[in-house]
Write a protein that holds these residues in place. Sequence first.
Motif, PDB file in Angstrom:
ATOM      1  N   ASN A  84       0.840  -1.197   0.000  1.00 57.63           N
ATOM      2  CA  ASN A  84       0.000   0.000   0.000  1.00 57.63           C
ATOM      3  C   ASN A  84       0.877   1.249   0.000  1.00 57.63           C
ATOM      4  O   ASN A  84       1.026   1.926   1.026  1.00 57.63           O
ATOM      5  N   PRO A  85       1.462   1.594  -1.145  1.00 55.79           N
ATOM      6  CA  PRO A  85       2.364   2.755  -1.191  1.00 55.79           C
ATOM      7  C   PRO A  85       1.662   4.079  -0.897  1.00 55.79           C
ATOM      8  O   PRO A  85       2.277   4.993  -0.334  1.00 55.79           O
ATOM      9  N   GLU A  86       0.387   4.201  -1.248  1.00 58.38           N
ATOM     10  CA  GLU A  86      -0.332   5.446  -1.002  1.00 58.38           C
ATOM     11  C   GLU A  86      -0.502   5.709   0.486  1.00 58.38           C
ATOM     12  O   GLU A  86      -0.385   6.848   0.952  1.00 58.38           O
ATOM     13  N   GLU A  87      -0.759   4.669   1.233  1.00 57.69           N
ATOM     14  CA  GLU A  87      -0.906   4.831   2.686  1.00 57.69           C
ATOM     15  C   GLU A  87       0.417   5.237   3.317  1.00 57.69           C
ATOM     16  O   GLU A  87       0.458   6.070   4.228  1.00 57.69           O
ATOM     17  N   GLU A  88       1.533   4.666   2.834  1.00 54.97           N
ATOM     18  CA  GLU A  88       2.850   5.046   3.355  1.00 54.97           C
ATOM     19  C   GLU A  88       3.170   6.496   3.018  1.00 54.97           C
ATOM     20  O   GLU A  88       3.753   7.227   3.828  1.00 54.97           O
ATOM     21  N   ALA A  89       2.776   6.914   1.817  1.00 49.88           N
ATOM     22  CA  ALA A  89       2.989   8.305   1.439  1.00 49.88           C
ATOM     23  C   ALA A  89       2.186   9.239   2.333  1.00 49.88           C
ATOM     24  O   ALA A  89       2.670  10.325   2.715  1.00 49.88           O
ATOM     25  N   GLU A  90       0.989   8.819   2.697  1.00 52.62           N
ATOM     26  CA  GLU A  90       0.153   9.629   3.582  1.00 52.62           C
ATOM     27  C   GLU A  90       0.789   9.749   4.971  1.00 52.62           C
ATOM     28  O   GLU A  90       0.814  10.827   5.573  1.00 52.62           O
ATOM     29  N   GLU A  91       1.326   8.633   5.479  1.00 50.21           N
ATOM     30  CA  GLU A  91       1.987   8.655   6.787  1.00 50.21           C
ATOM     31  C   GLU A  91       3.213   9.571   6.753  1.00 50.21           C
ATOM     32  O   GLU A  91       3.462  10.330   7.699  1.00 50.21           O
ATOM     33  N   LEU A  92       3.987   9.490   5.670  1.00 50.64           N
ATOM     34  CA  LEU A  92       5.172  10.318   5.555  1.00 50.64           C
ATOM     35  C   LEU A  92       4.802  11.795   5.466  1.00 50.64           C
ATOM     36  O   LEU A  92       5.467  12.653   6.062  1.00 50.64           O
ATOM     37  N   ALA A  93       3.720  12.095   4.739  1.00 52.20           N
ATOM     38  CA  ALA A  93       3.264  13.484   4.637  1.00 52.20           C
ATOM     39  C   ALA A  93       2.859  14.026   6.006  1.00 52.20           C
ATOM     40  O   ALA A  93       3.131  15.180   6.343  1.00 52.20           O
ATOM     41  N   LEU A  94       2.228  13.191   6.824  1.00 50.39           N
ATOM     42  CA  LEU A  94       1.833  13.615   8.169  1.00 50.39           C
ATOM     43  C   LEU A  94       3.060  13.916   9.032  1.00 50.39           C
ATOM     44  O   LEU A  94       3.048  14.843   9.850  1.00 50.39           O
ATOM     45  N   ILE A  95       4.111  13.122   8.857  1.00 48.15           N
ATOM     46  CA  ILE A  95       5.341  13.369   9.608  1.00 48.15           C
ATOM     47  C   ILE A  95       5.912  14.734   9.252  1.00 48.15           C
ATOM     48  O   ILE A  95       6.302  15.526  10.119  1.00 48.15           O
ATOM     49  N   TYR A  96       5.933  15.049   7.937  1.00 44.28           N
ATOM     50  CA  TYR A  96       6.468  16.338   7.506  1.00 44.28           C
ATOM     51  C   TYR A  96       5.572  17.491   7.949  1.00 44.28           C
ATOM     52  O   TYR A  96       6.061  18.584   8.258  1.00 44.28           O
ATOM     53  N   GLN A  97       4.264  17.252   7.991  1.00 45.65           N
ATOM     54  CA  GLN A  97       3.366  18.288   8.484  1.00 45.65           C
ATOM     55  C   GLN A  97       3.632  18.564   9.960  1.00 45.65           C
ATOM     56  O   GLN A  97       3.608  19.713  10.410  1.00 45.65           O
ATOM     57  N   ALA A  98       3.872  17.499  10.719  1.00 45.93           N
ATOM     58  CA  ALA A  98       4.159  17.665  12.149  1.00 45.93           C
ATOM     59  C   ALA A  98       5.442  18.456  12.373  1.00 45.93           C
ATOM     60  O   ALA A  98       5.609  19.104  13.406  1.00 45.93           O
ATOM     61  N   LYS A  99       6.342  18.426  11.392  1.00 45.45           N
ATOM     62  CA  LYS A  99       7.586  19.182  11.494  1.00 45.45           C
ATOM     63  C   LYS A  99       7.431  20.621  11.026  1.00 45.45           C
ATOM     64  O   LYS A  99       8.390  21.386  11.058  1.00 45.45           O
ATOM     65  N   GLY A 100       6.227  20.980  10.551  1.00 47.39           N
ATOM     66  CA  GLY A 100       5.990  22.373  10.221  1.00 47.39           C
ATOM     67  C   GLY A 100       5.763  22.681   8.758  1.00 47.39           C
ATOM     68  O   GLY A 100       5.523  23.843   8.410  1.00 47.39           O
ATOM     69  N   LEU A 101       5.842  21.674   7.875  1.00 48.83           N
ATOM     70  CA  LEU A 101       5.606  21.937   6.458  1.00 48.83           C
ATOM     71  C   LEU A 101       4.115  22.125   6.190  1.00 48.83           C
ATOM     72  O   LEU A 101       3.286  21.439   6.804  1.00 48.83           O
ATOM     73  N   PRO A 102       3.757  23.002   5.265  1.00 45.70           N
ATOM     74  CA  PRO A 102       2.345  23.103   4.847  1.00 45.70           C
ATOM     75  C   PRO A 102       1.877  21.773   4.262  1.00 45.70           C
ATOM     76  O   PRO A 102       2.670  21.004   3.704  1.00 45.70           O
ATOM     77  N   GLU A 103       0.573  21.509   4.367  1.00 44.39           N
ATOM     78  CA  GLU A 103       0.044  20.212   3.931  1.00 44.39           C
ATOM     79  C   GLU A 103       0.378  19.915   2.475  1.00 44.39           C
ATOM     80  O   GLU A 103       0.817  18.807   2.143  1.00 44.39           O
ATOM     81  N   ALA A 104       0.191  20.888   1.583  1.00 46.37           N
ATOM     82  CA  ALA A 104       0.440  20.654   0.162  1.00 46.37           C
ATOM     83  C   ALA A 104       1.907  20.324  -0.086  1.00 46.37           C
ATOM     84  O   ALA A 104       2.239  19.402  -0.851  1.00 46.37           O
ATOM     85  N   ARG A 105       2.809  21.081   0.578  1.00 44.16           N
ATOM     86  CA  ARG A 105       4.234  20.850   0.412  1.00 44.16           C
ATOM     87  C   ARG A 105       4.635  19.500   0.995  1.00 44.16           C
ATOM     88  O   ARG A 105       5.465  18.782   0.428  1.00 44.16           O
ATOM     89  N   ALA A 106       4.039  19.123   2.124  1.00 44.21           N
ATOM     90  CA  ALA A 106       4.341  17.845   2.764  1.00 44.21           C
ATOM     91  C   ALA A 106       3.938  16.681   1.864  1.00 44.21           C
ATOM     92  O   ALA A 106       4.687  15.707   1.704  1.00 44.21           O
ATOM     93  N   ARG A 107       2.747  16.774   1.253  1.00 46.44           N
ATOM     94  CA  ARG A 107       2.287  15.706   0.361  1.00 46.44           C
ATOM     95  C   ARG A 107       3.176  15.608  -0.882  1.00 46.44           C
ATOM     96  O   ARG A 107       3.535  14.515  -1.325  1.00 46.44           O
ATOM     97  N   GLU A 108       3.540  16.772  -1.417  1.00 43.50           N
ATOM     98  CA  GLU A 108       4.386  16.783  -2.606  1.00 43.50           C
ATOM     99  C   GLU A 108       5.743  16.149  -2.323  1.00 43.50           C
ATOM    100  O   GLU A 108       6.261  15.346  -3.112  1.00 43.50           O
ATOM    101  N   LEU A 109       6.329  16.505  -1.171  1.00 40.37           N
ATOM    102  CA  LEU A 109       7.638  15.974  -0.803  1.00 40.37           C
ATOM    103  C   LEU A 109       7.560  14.476  -0.561  1.00 40.37           C
ATOM    104  O   LEU A 109       8.444  13.714  -0.990  1.00 40.37           O
ATOM    105  N   ALA A 110       6.513  14.009   0.147  1.00 35.15           N
ATOM    106  CA  ALA A 110       6.364  12.586   0.441  1.00 35.15           C
ATOM    107  C   ALA A 110       6.238  11.771  -0.834  1.00 35.15           C
ATOM    108  O   ALA A 110       6.899  10.736  -1.007  1.00 35.15           O
ATOM    109  N   HIS A 111       5.388  12.199  -1.761  1.00 36.32           N
ATOM    110  CA  HIS A 111       5.210  11.468  -3.013  1.00 36.32           C
ATOM    111  C   HIS A 111       6.482  11.492  -3.854  1.00 36.32           C
ATOM    112  O   HIS A 111       6.820  10.495  -4.520  1.00 36.32           O
TER     113      HIS A 111
END
Length: 375
Positions: free
Chosen positions: A231-258
């Motif tokens: 389930n690569p999409e779920e892992e990408a979602e988890e990674l995006a949440l980690i980056y959001q917790a570090k202060g990145l905007p949601e859109a930037r976090a999702r882009e970086l994770a993918h």
Amino acid sequence: MTTSLQEVQRYTQNLQKEIDGAALYAVLERKETRPEMQTVYRRLAESEERHAQFWREKISAAGARLPEIRPTGRARVLIWLAQRFGPQFILPTVTSNEKADSNAYAGQPEAETAVMSAEERAHARLLSAASGGDGVSGSIVAETEGRHRSSGGNALRAAVLGANDGLVSNLSLVMGVAGAELAGRGILITGLAGLLAGAGSMALGEWLSVQSSRELYERQIGIERDELAANPEEEAEELALIYQAKGLPEARARELAHSLLANKATALDTLAREELGIDPDELGGSAWEAALTSFFLFAVGAIIPVVPFIFSSGMTAVYISVVISALGLFGIGSAITLMTGRSIWFSGSRQVLFGLVAAGLTYGIGRLIGVSIGG
């Protein structure tokens, strides 16, 4: 308004602290191989140098002679360790000291110290900010903030404690059999046996600890590998949440994770570092290296109280053993100040006191047992 001698001394103490920090971070920048961490260390060194310049100006404005201040002995030892073993070796110690020093300016009357205090507390947060602008990965941020201590960084603590265990345990053993009035040759054999038994036990325990950690990390990475494949999409979602917790905007976090997970060669490595806090290249270090290092360090400490019985005997050997062991304990206590920041005399004297108390207890018990058996 006249500046008192006490105030000038306070300015000088503050200047010394900032000079220590600037010198250490400058060396860390030079020895660091990762560009993102070089940026972090350079910014920290510049911050410390700005603070140092402020205190130089305060001393000059007070009409006092500006002293020639060099890094303290403690700072020079940390610099030497960084040059010899690399920044990661001392990074947890430096980070802990930075946190401990974050309140150093609390209560000082100058208005500028409030800004300095905030900057000192923000040094760890500087790394989190760099994760968005300079590309510092979450694992590096976690490493520097001390959430996941690297095996290299803990080596300093392990070295000190390993030598201390060997010295205190074998000193106590030697004093115990000396109190029982065992012959000099018997004390020597007992001390050497205690050295080998203790060092072997420490090595086995360290091997089991590190090997178990490696196997656990390998299992966790294996689970992450399976989840990424399923389930690569779920892992990408988890990674995006980690980056959001570090202060990145949601859109930037999702882009970086993918973007990171799109690269199959580095996707699992990224997840291991960011989600699990594991460095796949190290996996906690080598179990054999840890075992041999533990054996050697314990033996170094344990041989100290035994050496006098190789060349002497009787109470003369006992007295020499106590003296050189006290010196060794003081040296270990002094080394502990690299991690705690306490006074060398305080830590060294405390270590000597505790070690000699333990040796005195075993000597007294050995004396009682020797008398009762011989009586």
